[in-house]
Write a protein that holds these residues in place. Structure first.
Motif, PDB file in Angstrom:
ATOM      1  N   MET A   1       0.842  -1.179   0.000  1.00  0.00           N
ATOM      2  CA  MET A   1       0.000   0.000   0.000  1.00  0.00           C
ATOM      3  C   MET A   1       0.890   1.246   0.000  1.00  0.00           C
ATOM      4  SD  MET A   1      -3.269   0.798   2.460  1.00  0.00           S
ATOM      5  CE  MET A   1      -4.082  -0.701   1.988  1.00  0.00           C
ATOM      6  N   ALA A   2       0.378   2.317  -0.566  1.00  0.00           N
ATOM      7  CA  ALA A   2       1.118   3.573  -0.650  1.00  0.00           C
ATOM      8  C   ALA A   2       1.306   4.171   0.741  1.00  0.00           C
ATOM      9  CB  ALA A   2       0.363   4.550  -1.542  1.00  0.00           C
ATOM     10  N   ARG A   3       2.379   4.914   0.897  1.00  0.00           N
ATOM     11  CA  ARG A   3       2.619   5.621   2.155  1.00  0.00           C
ATOM     12  C   ARG A   3       2.018   7.010   2.032  1.00  0.00           C
ATOM     13  NH1 ARG A   3       4.875   8.818   5.266  1.00  0.00           N
ATOM     14  NH2 ARG A   3       6.877   9.331   5.980  1.00  0.00           N
ATOM     15  N   ILE A   4       1.167   7.360   2.961  1.00  0.00           N
ATOM     16  CA  ILE A   4       0.492   8.662   2.966  1.00  0.00           C
ATOM     17  C   ILE A   4       1.342   9.665   3.745  1.00  0.00           C
ATOM     18  CG2 ILE A   4      -1.558   9.923   3.734  1.00  0.00           C
ATOM     19  CD1 ILE A   4      -2.239   7.976   1.562  1.00  0.00           C
ATOM     20  N   ARG A   5       1.575  10.816   3.125  1.00  0.00           N
ATOM     21  CA  ARG A   5       2.230  11.923   3.827  1.00  0.00           C
ATOM     22  C   ARG A   5       1.125  12.868   4.294  1.00  0.00           C
ATOM     23  NH1 ARG A   5       7.101  12.729   4.419  1.00  0.00           N
ATOM     24  NH2 ARG A   5       6.922  14.965   4.310  1.00  0.00           N
ATOM     25  N   VAL A   6       1.110  13.112   5.566  1.00  0.00           N
ATOM     26  CA  VAL A   6       0.071  13.956   6.152  1.00  0.00           C
ATOM     27  C   VAL A   6       0.569  15.391   6.178  1.00  0.00           C
ATOM     28  CG1 VAL A   6      -1.328  14.380   8.204  1.00  0.00           C
ATOM     29  CG2 VAL A   6      -0.699  12.029   7.580  1.00  0.00           C
ATOM     30  N   PRO A   7      -0.165  16.299   5.520  1.00  0.00           N
ATOM     31  CA  PRO A   7       0.264  17.703   5.523  1.00  0.00           C
ATOM     32  C   PRO A   7       0.222  18.295   6.936  1.00  0.00           C
ATOM     33  CG  PRO A   7      -1.837  17.462   4.380  1.00  0.00           C
ATOM     34  CD  PRO A   7      -1.391  16.091   4.777  1.00  0.00           C
ATOM     35  N   GLU A   8       1.144  19.193   7.184  1.00  0.00           N
ATOM     36  CA  GLU A   8       1.222  19.827   8.509  1.00  0.00           C
ATOM     37  C   GLU A   8      -0.093  20.480   8.904  1.00  0.00           C
ATOM     38  OE1 GLU A   8       4.648  22.141   9.654  1.00  0.00           O
ATOM     39  OE2 GLU A   8       5.858  21.091   8.141  1.00  0.00           O
ATOM     40  N   SER A   9      -0.804  21.040   7.950  1.00  0.00           N
ATOM     41  CA  SER A   9      -2.050  21.748   8.257  1.00  0.00           C
ATOM     42  C   SER A   9      -3.131  20.826   8.818  1.00  0.00           C
ATOM     43  CB  SER A   9      -2.577  22.451   7.008  1.00  0.00           C
ATOM     44  OG  SER A   9      -2.864  21.506   5.984  1.00  0.00           O
ATOM     45  N   GLU A  10      -3.077  19.537   8.506  1.00  0.00           N
ATOM     46  CA  GLU A  10      -4.095  18.584   8.973  1.00  0.00           C
ATOM     47  C   GLU A  10      -3.687  17.863  10.256  1.00  0.00           C
ATOM     48  OE1 GLU A  10      -6.880  18.790   7.601  1.00  0.00           O
ATOM     49  OE2 GLU A  10      -6.411  19.617   5.647  1.00  0.00           O
ATOM     50  N   ARG A  11      -2.427  17.918  10.613  1.00  0.00           N
ATOM     51  CA  ARG A  11      -1.919  17.151  11.755  1.00  0.00           C
ATOM     52  C   ARG A  11      -2.598  17.492  13.086  1.00  0.00           C
ATOM     53  NH1 ARG A  11       4.446  17.245   9.904  1.00  0.00           N
ATOM     54  NH2 ARG A  11       4.015  16.264   7.886  1.00  0.00           N
ATOM     55  N   PRO A  12      -2.780  18.775  13.428  1.00  0.00           N
ATOM     56  CA  PRO A  12      -3.438  19.065  14.713  1.00  0.00           C
ATOM     57  C   PRO A  12      -4.838  18.455  14.819  1.00  0.00           C
ATOM     58  CG  PRO A  12      -2.393  21.045  13.857  1.00  0.00           C
ATOM     59  CD  PRO A  12      -2.338  20.009  12.757  1.00  0.00           C
ATOM     60  N   SER A  13      -5.602  18.505  13.740  1.00  0.00           N
ATOM     61  CA  SER A  13      -6.960  17.955  13.780  1.00  0.00           C
ATOM     62  C   SER A  13      -6.943  16.435  13.881  1.00  0.00           C
ATOM     63  CB  SER A  13      -7.752  18.390  12.547  1.00  0.00           C
ATOM     64  OG  SER A  13      -7.921  19.795  12.570  1.00  0.00           O
ATOM     65  N   LEU A  14      -5.983  15.800  13.225  1.00  0.00           N
ATOM     66  CA  LEU A  14      -5.870  14.343  13.332  1.00  0.00           C
ATOM     67  C   LEU A  14      -5.474  13.938  14.746  1.00  0.00           C
ATOM     68  CD1 LEU A  14      -4.259  13.586   9.884  1.00  0.00           C
ATOM     69  CD2 LEU A  14      -6.572  13.000  10.632  1.00  0.00           C
ATOM     70  N   LEU A  15      -4.610  14.726  15.372  1.00  0.00           N
ATOM     71  CA  LEU A  15      -4.254  14.455  16.768  1.00  0.00           C
ATOM     72  C   LEU A  15      -5.466  14.671  17.678  1.00  0.00           C
ATOM     73  CD1 LEU A  15      -0.685  16.039  16.895  1.00  0.00           C
ATOM     74  CD2 LEU A  15      -1.289  13.606  16.715  1.00  0.00           C
ATOM     75  N   ASP A  16      -6.289  15.682  17.373  1.00  0.00           N
ATOM     76  CA  ASP A  16      -7.530  15.894  18.137  1.00  0.00           C
ATOM     77  C   ASP A  16      -8.439  14.668  18.019  1.00  0.00           C
ATOM     78  OD1 ASP A  16      -6.751  18.453  18.936  1.00  0.00           O
ATOM     79  OD2 ASP A  16      -7.877  19.448  17.324  1.00  0.00           O
ATOM     80  N   ILE A  17      -8.560  14.120  16.816  1.00  0.00           N
ATOM     81  CA  ILE A  17      -9.393  12.928  16.605  1.00  0.00           C
ATOM     82  C   ILE A  17      -8.837  11.759  17.413  1.00  0.00           C
ATOM     83  CG2 ILE A  17     -10.103  11.181  14.911  1.00  0.00           C
ATOM     84  CD1 ILE A  17     -10.206  13.525  12.841  1.00  0.00           C
ATOM     85  N   ALA A  18      -7.536  11.586  17.398  1.00  0.00           N
ATOM     86  CA  ALA A  18      -6.911  10.481  18.137  1.00  0.00           C
ATOM     87  C   ALA A  18      -7.196  10.579  19.635  1.00  0.00           C
ATOM     88  CB  ALA A  18      -5.404  10.468  17.892  1.00  0.00           C
ATOM     89  N   ARG A  19      -7.295  11.784  20.132  1.00  0.00           N
ATOM     90  CA  ARG A  19      -7.460  12.000  21.577  1.00  0.00           C
ATOM     91  C   ARG A  19      -8.921  12.057  22.027  1.00  0.00           C
ATOM     92  NH1 ARG A  19      -2.859  16.034  20.544  1.00  0.00           N
ATOM     93  NH2 ARG A  19      -1.037  14.746  20.992  1.00  0.00           N
ATOM     94  N   LEU A  20      -9.853  11.965  21.083  1.00  0.00           N
ATOM     95  CA  LEU A  20     -11.260  11.995  21.477  1.00  0.00           C
ATOM     96  C   LEU A  20     -11.598  10.790  22.344  1.00  0.00           C
ATOM     97  CD1 LEU A  20     -13.149  12.933  18.170  1.00  0.00           C
ATOM     98  CD2 LEU A  20     -12.837  14.380  20.188  1.00  0.00           C
ATOM     99  N   ASP A  21     -12.342  11.039  23.385  1.00  0.00           N
ATOM    100  CA  ASP A  21     -12.892   9.967  24.201  1.00  0.00           C
ATOM    101  C   ASP A  21     -13.811   9.124  23.302  1.00  0.00           C
ATOM    102  OD1 ASP A  21     -15.653   9.465  25.886  1.00  0.00           O
ATOM    103  OD2 ASP A  21     -13.838   9.007  27.056  1.00  0.00           O
ATOM    104  N   GLN A  22     -13.861   7.827  23.538  1.00  0.00           N
ATOM    105  CA  GLN A  22     -14.684   6.940  22.711  1.00  0.00           C
ATOM    106  C   GLN A  22     -16.145   7.392  22.688  1.00  0.00           C
ATOM    107  OE1 GLN A  22     -13.807   4.574  20.552  1.00  0.00           O
ATOM    108  NE2 GLN A  22     -15.941   4.264  20.021  1.00  0.00           N
ATOM    109  N   GLY A  23     -16.660   7.816  23.824  1.00  0.00           N
ATOM    110  CA  GLY A  23     -18.048   8.272  23.889  1.00  0.00           C
ATOM    111  C   GLY A  23     -18.284   9.520  23.054  1.00  0.00           C
TER     112      GLY A  23
END
Length: 138
Positions: A1-23
């Motif tokens: 599979m291809a390796r995805i490069r995540v743009p710096e502009s999207e990184r904070p929001s992706l980290l926010d998603i990772a830290r969301l409580d499951q609920g």
């Protein structure tokens, strides 16, 4: 599979998603399932913000924007939501502890399966326009 490069502009929001409580993530998924068709990040974010999640409005707008961008990338690369979520979660571009990567995969998969995100992504200008998906593949 291809390796995805995540743009710096999207990184904070992706980290926010990772830290969301499951609920909270589940409530966000449910709100997206109930969302009327929206043709922009702002319209969809305004609807989600009206659901009173306790997430700051600018964070919601960033999360919705990132999801729409990822949905456009997913479509262009012909990935399933699960495949794209796995690629993003494993990206070394994200400063994310290894123990949070599985949660990011799960949250992204759930959120990218949203019809509301897919509709907004299709309504967003793409390749050849001034707003093209910003993730790159190497």
């Amino acid at each position: 599979m291809a390796r995805i490069r995540v743009p710096e502009s999207e990184r904070p929001s992706l980290l926010d998603i990772a830290r969301l409580d499951q609920g909270i993530n589940q409530r966000l998924v449910e709100a997206l399932e109930g969302a009327p068709p929206a043709l922009s990040v702002h319209a969809l974010s305004d609807y989600i913000n009206g659901q009173a999640f306790g997430i700051p409005e600018d964070e919601v707008r960033g999360i919705i924007g990132a999801l729409i961008t990822l949905s456009m990338v997913q479509s262009g690369l012909e990935f399933t939501p699960e495949e794209l979520a796995q690629e993003i979660a494993q990206s070394t571009d994200l400063n994310l502890p290894d123990n949070q990567r599985p949660q990011l995969t799960t949250h992204l998969t759930d959120l990218l399966n949203s019809r509301a995100i897919a509709i907004a992504a299709k309504a967003t200008p793409c390749a050849g326009c001034s707003c093209s998906p910003s993730a790159s593949v190497s």
